[in-house]
Design an enzyme around this catalytic site. Structure first.
Site: not given
Ligand SMILES: Cc1ncc(COP(=O)(O)O)c(C=O)c1O
Length: 395
Positions: A183, A211, A242
């Site tokens: 990310s 993502h 997202k």
């Molecule tokens: C790769 C990844 N996994 C998990 C998350 C966490 O997602 P959530 O906002 O649903 O907790 C994010 C969010 O930034 C992310 O970029």
């Protein structure tokens, strides 16, 4: 509270400030959208939301949400297994399973919860998790919570992954864990290489597609579609926060038995409130939209290519790739903060990323494309970047 303790905390905060690492939270006075208004009344083009498909403020989804509030009520006041499961939760689990190509899906309050509830439930001390070094914090924390043995391979380095698979050969079960998209960099994982190695060494594969879900791959299924490995990934997690409307919520999709065990034992699922029904219903509407039209995915792709090409032509140091995350590398925390402030005053909303979100010395502004953006928005942003970049002697 003790004065000594507060003065210790204050000195920690002062340290964060003086290193240029303080993350200020700016208040937005409008819904999340292509253009947002800030507290001082200024309006800015938004290049830093995870609003990939432009659905965060989509009128049809708002209608779906309103209808869901009427039909299902506001909150469930319960975890799933006590009295927190409605038909709409089961329907979303079914829709996600079908969309992603898995037997079953379990919902969580966030993908962070999904990842922290996964590994300790499935693996024990005789097992191994082999994790990419750039994985998201939620995978790292999930791995830390589990009793499985830990192996780490250099980001997307298939040779190192193979070395780690050899090093863990004595373990009972082995799970390779990777982000589908890293990310901070916008790099897409080499799922073909990972699945090939997993099959060669009899390991399993887990992918966090936060993502990617909704827009990566021909029909937006995610990185398993993009890399042509549908059916070869064992476990996928992802977020509803997202591209799929951007509210909140997460999920894990996997084999039916795996999901059944997660429902019995996964701690964030057992000990945290159920996803609000309005989110479940609205996410189903978002998935239906994706099934009926590819237009948003296409527009996001066009915007990504346009912005990537033109910001590079303007002379900025970007990380290459095809993903709508386009990092502008500045490699200095104070410079990143300054640039973000100046861009904001010119009407472009971006956020600086520094340690601990990215490794020290890799400070950057992470821009993100959205299907909500128009070409004139991107031209406006590129012009502002160029002016600020020249002023700060970056380009
Ligand atoms: C790769 C990844 N996994 C998990 C998350 C966490 O997602 P959530 O906002 O649903 O907790 C994010 C969010 O930034 C992310 O970029």
């Amino acid at each position: 509270m003790s004065i000594d303790f507060i003065s210790h905390i204050t000195s920690e905060l002062n340290g964060i400030h003086s290193e240029g690492l303080f993350k200020a939270e700016r208040i937005i006075t409008t819904p999340q959208s292509r253009i947002v208004e800030l507290e001082d009344g200024s309006t800015v083009i938004n290049l830093c939301a995870n609003n990939y498909l432009g659905l965060s403020n989509n009128p049809s989804l708002i209608t779906a949400g309103k209808n869901a509030l009427e039909k299902y009520g506001y909150g469930m006041s319960s975890v799933r297994f006590i009295c927190g499961t409605q038909e709409v939760h089961k329907n979303l689990e079914y829709s996600l399973s079908k969309f992603l190509g898995f037997e079953d899906t379990i919902l969580y309050s966030s993908c962070y919860d999904a990842n922290t509830g996964l590994f300790e439930t499935l693996l024990g001390p005789e097992d191994a998790i082999i994790s990419d070094s750039l994985n998201h914090a939620s995978i790292i924390d999930g791995v830390r919570l589990s009793k499985a043995q830990r192996f780490r391979y250099k980001n997307s380095d298939m040779q190192d992954l193979e070395d780690q698979l050899r090093a863990s050969s004595k373990c009972r079960f082995r799970l390779i864990a990777t982000d589908g998209v890293f990310s901070m960099d916008g790099y897409i994982a080499n799922l073909k290489g990972i699945c090939d190695l997993a099959e060669k060494y009899n390991a399993m594969v887990m992918v966090d597609d936060s993502h990617a879900v909704g827009f990566i791959g021909e029909t937006g299924r995610g990185t398993h579609e993009y890399c042509n490995v549908i059916g070869r990934v064992d476990i996928m997690s992802g977020t509803l926060g997202k591209a799929l409307g951007g509210a909140s919520g997460g999920y894990i999709s996997a084999n039916g038995k795996v999901v059944e065990l997660l429902r019995q034992r996964s701690r964030p699922y057992l000990f945290s409130n159920t996803l609000a029904p309005v989110i479940a219903a609205t996410t189903i509407a978002a998935l239906d939209m994706l099934e009926s039209s590819n237009d948003r995915i296409q527009k996001l792709r066009q915007n990504t290519v346009y912005f990537r090409d033109n910001i590079q032509k303007a002379g900025f140091d970007t990380l290459s790739g095809a993903h709508p995350i386009v990092p502008i590398m500045l490699r200095d925390p104070k410079l990143s903060q300054k640039m973000a402030e100046m861009l904001s005053s010119k009407g472009v909303y971006v956020a600086p990323f520094s340690f601990p979100v990215v490794p020290r010395g890799t400070d950057r502004i992470r821009t993100q494309m959205s299907a909500a953006l128009e070409i004139e928005d991107l031209d406006f942003a590129i012009k502002a970047f160029t002016e600020v970049g020249e002023y700060l002697k970056i380009i």
